[in-house]
Design a protein around this motif. Structure first.
Motif, PDB file in Angstrom:
ATOM      1  N   LEU A 173     105.490 -57.114  51.181  1.00  0.00           N
ATOM      2  CA  LEU A 173     104.836 -56.224  52.141  1.00  0.00           C
ATOM      3  C   LEU A 173     105.390 -56.371  53.558  1.00  0.00           C
ATOM      4  O   LEU A 173     105.130 -55.538  54.414  1.00  0.00           O
ATOM      5  N   GLY A 174     106.116 -57.441  53.792  1.00  0.00           N
ATOM      6  CA  GLY A 174     106.691 -57.676  55.107  1.00  0.00           C
ATOM      7  C   GLY A 174     107.474 -58.964  55.111  1.00  0.00           C
ATOM      8  O   GLY A 174     107.408 -59.754  54.162  1.00  0.00           O
ATOM      9  N   PHE A 175     108.230 -59.165  56.191  1.00  0.00           N
ATOM     10  CA  PHE A 175     109.004 -60.394  56.320  1.00  0.00           C
ATOM     11  C   PHE A 175     109.094 -60.802  57.785  1.00  0.00           C
ATOM     12  O   PHE A 175     108.922 -59.979  58.685  1.00  0.00           O
ATOM     13  N   ALA A 176     109.329 -62.080  57.998  1.00  0.00           N
ATOM     14  CA  ALA A 176     109.465 -62.627  59.344  1.00  0.00           C
ATOM     15  C   ALA A 176     110.395 -63.824  59.284  1.00  0.00           C
ATOM     16  O   ALA A 176     110.423 -64.558  58.299  1.00  0.00           O
ATOM     17  N   TYR A 177     111.149 -64.003  60.347  1.00  0.00           N
ATOM     18  CA  TYR A 177     112.055 -65.145  60.436  1.00  0.00           C
ATOM     19  C   TYR A 177     112.324 -65.429  61.904  1.00  0.00           C
ATOM     20  O   TYR A 177     111.969 -64.648  62.791  1.00  0.00           O
ATOM     21  N   CYS A 178     112.952 -66.572  62.145  1.00  0.00           N
ATOM     22  CA  CYS A 178     113.444 -66.847  63.487  1.00  0.00           C
ATOM     23  C   CYS A 178     114.856 -67.395  63.384  1.00  0.00           C
ATOM     24  O   CYS A 178     115.257 -67.919  62.351  1.00  0.00           O
ATOM     25  N   ASN A 179     115.603 -67.208  64.449  1.00  0.00           N
ATOM     26  CA  ASN A 179     116.964 -67.708  64.526  1.00  0.00           C
ATOM     27  C   ASN A 179     117.187 -68.205  65.949  1.00  0.00           C
ATOM     28  O   ASN A 179     116.501 -67.759  66.875  1.00  0.00           O
ATOM     29  N   TRP A 180     118.123 -69.111  66.105  1.00  0.00           N
ATOM     30  CA  TRP A 180     118.353 -69.670  67.437  1.00  0.00           C
ATOM     31  C   TRP A 180     118.578 -68.558  68.445  1.00  0.00           C
ATOM     32  O   TRP A 180     119.278 -67.585  68.168  1.00  0.00           O
ATOM     33  N   PHE A 181     117.980 -68.700  69.608  1.00  0.00           N
ATOM     34  CA  PHE A 181     118.006 -67.673  70.644  1.00  0.00           C
ATOM     35  C   PHE A 181     119.430 -67.390  71.123  1.00  0.00           C
ATOM     36  O   PHE A 181     119.831 -66.245  71.255  1.00  0.00           O
ATOM     37  N   LYS A 182     120.178 -68.428  71.395  1.00  0.00           N
ATOM     38  CA  LYS A 182     121.568 -68.320  71.850  1.00  0.00           C
ATOM     39  C   LYS A 182     122.350 -69.472  71.230  1.00  0.00           C
ATOM     40  O   LYS A 182     121.780 -70.509  70.906  1.00  0.00           O
ATOM     41  N   PRO A 183     123.670 -69.342  71.107  1.00  0.00           N
ATOM     42  CA  PRO A 183     124.442 -70.397  70.449  1.00  0.00           C
ATOM     43  C   PRO A 183     124.728 -71.638  71.298  1.00  0.00           C
ATOM     44  O   PRO A 183     125.081 -72.669  70.754  1.00  0.00           O
ATOM     45  N   ARG A 184     124.561 -71.563  72.599  1.00  0.00           N
ATOM     46  CA  ARG A 184     124.886 -72.716  73.440  1.00  0.00           C
ATOM     47  C   ARG A 184     123.880 -73.849  73.222  1.00  0.00           C
ATOM     48  O   ARG A 184     122.696 -73.613  73.019  1.00  0.00           O
ATOM     49  N   PRO A 185     124.357 -75.095  73.277  1.00  0.00           N
ATOM     50  CA  PRO A 185     123.510 -76.240  72.934  1.00  0.00           C
ATOM     51  C   PRO A 185     122.212 -76.362  73.734  1.00  0.00           C
ATOM     52  O   PRO A 185     121.212 -76.833  73.195  1.00  0.00           O
ATOM     53  N   ALA A 186     122.199 -75.949  74.971  1.00  0.00           N
ATOM     54  CA  ALA A 186     120.983 -76.090  75.777  1.00  0.00           C
ATOM     55  C   ALA A 186     119.826 -75.249  75.226  1.00  0.00           C
ATOM     56  O   ALA A 186     118.662 -75.552  75.497  1.00  0.00           O
ATOM     57  N   TYR A 187     120.139 -74.219  74.436  1.00  0.00           N
ATOM     58  CA  TYR A 187     119.111 -73.353  73.853  1.00  0.00           C
ATOM     59  C   TYR A 187     118.593 -73.867  72.512  1.00  0.00           C
ATOM     60  O   TYR A 187     117.813 -73.201  71.850  1.00  0.00           O
ATOM     61  N   ARG A 188     119.013 -75.059  72.078  1.00  0.00           N
ATOM     62  CA  ARG A 188     118.784 -75.515  70.706  1.00  0.00           C
ATOM     63  C   ARG A 188     117.327 -75.731  70.325  1.00  0.00           C
ATOM     64  O   ARG A 188     117.044 -76.009  69.165  1.00  0.00           O
ATOM     65  N   PHE A 189     116.399 -75.562  71.248  1.00  0.00           N
ATOM     66  CA  PHE A 189     114.976 -75.689  70.920  1.00  0.00           C
ATOM     67  C   PHE A 189     114.239 -74.358  71.090  1.00  0.00           C
ATOM     68  O   PHE A 189     113.018 -74.316  71.011  1.00  0.00           O
ATOM     69  N   SER A 190     115.001 -73.276  71.305  1.00  0.00           N
ATOM     70  CA  SER A 190     114.418 -71.948  71.497  1.00  0.00           C
ATOM     71  C   SER A 190     114.917 -71.000  70.419  1.00  0.00           C
ATOM     72  O   SER A 190     116.124 -70.914  70.180  1.00  0.00           O
ATOM     73  N   ALA A 191     113.990 -70.302  69.780  1.00  0.00           N
ATOM     74  CA  ALA A 191     114.354 -69.377  68.706  1.00  0.00           C
ATOM     75  C   ALA A 191     113.714 -68.013  68.957  1.00  0.00           C
ATOM     76  O   ALA A 191     112.605 -67.919  69.475  1.00  0.00           O
TER      77      ALA A 191
END
Length: 174
Positions: free
Chosen positions: A64-82
């Protein structure tokens, strides 16, 4: 009664169809041409390969639906943001599935080490997506005016975010 679960390979056909509907008829995504089955399978594999959640809401065998997350940006400083994404089948709106999917996605993203979920919502008139994000604790952080062109009109992007776990209250663990 629908359940939220991790996606399976067998779900890709339904995920592809749900997303294609949104590409063709909606402004929540700025894609113009629907991705193929192979494209969607590859995208899912990429997310899961990073240890991030890719969920479906299903009733029996019907997705009925789907959801996911992926890293916000590829640079290492963003590694905790999706950045999160969520899409429902056309006949699955108004049943609380979006809220349930997004809440479970946030819980699983936190377990995966995400400290900040970011919603990049296509179209400032997308009240459904803005509302479902607000209902699970996202806050409005900005609007990028007229940055997308789809269906012969300019579209805004609404930015929302939600801190997970300790958020920025302490440094990340090892």
């Amino acid at each position: 009664m629908p359940i939220i679960r991790s996606s399976h390979d067998a779900d890709i056909t339904a995920i592809t169809a749900i997303y294609a509907h949104h590409v063709r008829h909606g402004t929540g995504t700025f894609e113009i041409d629907p991705p193929s089955y192979a494209d969607m399978a590859s995208r899912r594999d990429d997310v899961r390969g990073k240890g991030l959640p890719y969920l479906v809401a299903a009733e029996g065998e019907k997705v009925l639906g789907f959801a996911y997350c992926n890293w916000f940006k590829p640079r290492p400083a963003y590694r905790f943001s999706a950045e999160n994404s969520i899409y429902l089948a056309a006949d699955a709106h108004g049943q609380g599935l979006g809220r349930a999917l997004l809440a479970e996605l946030a819980a699983q993203a936190e377990k995966a080490g995400v400290r900040k979920l970011i919603a990049v919502i296509g179209d400032s008139a997308n009240a459904g997506s803005i509302g479902v994000h607000r209902s699970v604790g996202f806050r409005h952080v900005g609007i990028l005016k007229s940055c997308g062109w789809k269906f012969d009109r300019w579209l805004d992007v609404v930015l929302m975010d939600k801190a997970l776990g300790w958020g920025d209250g302490c440094p990340p663990g090892p």
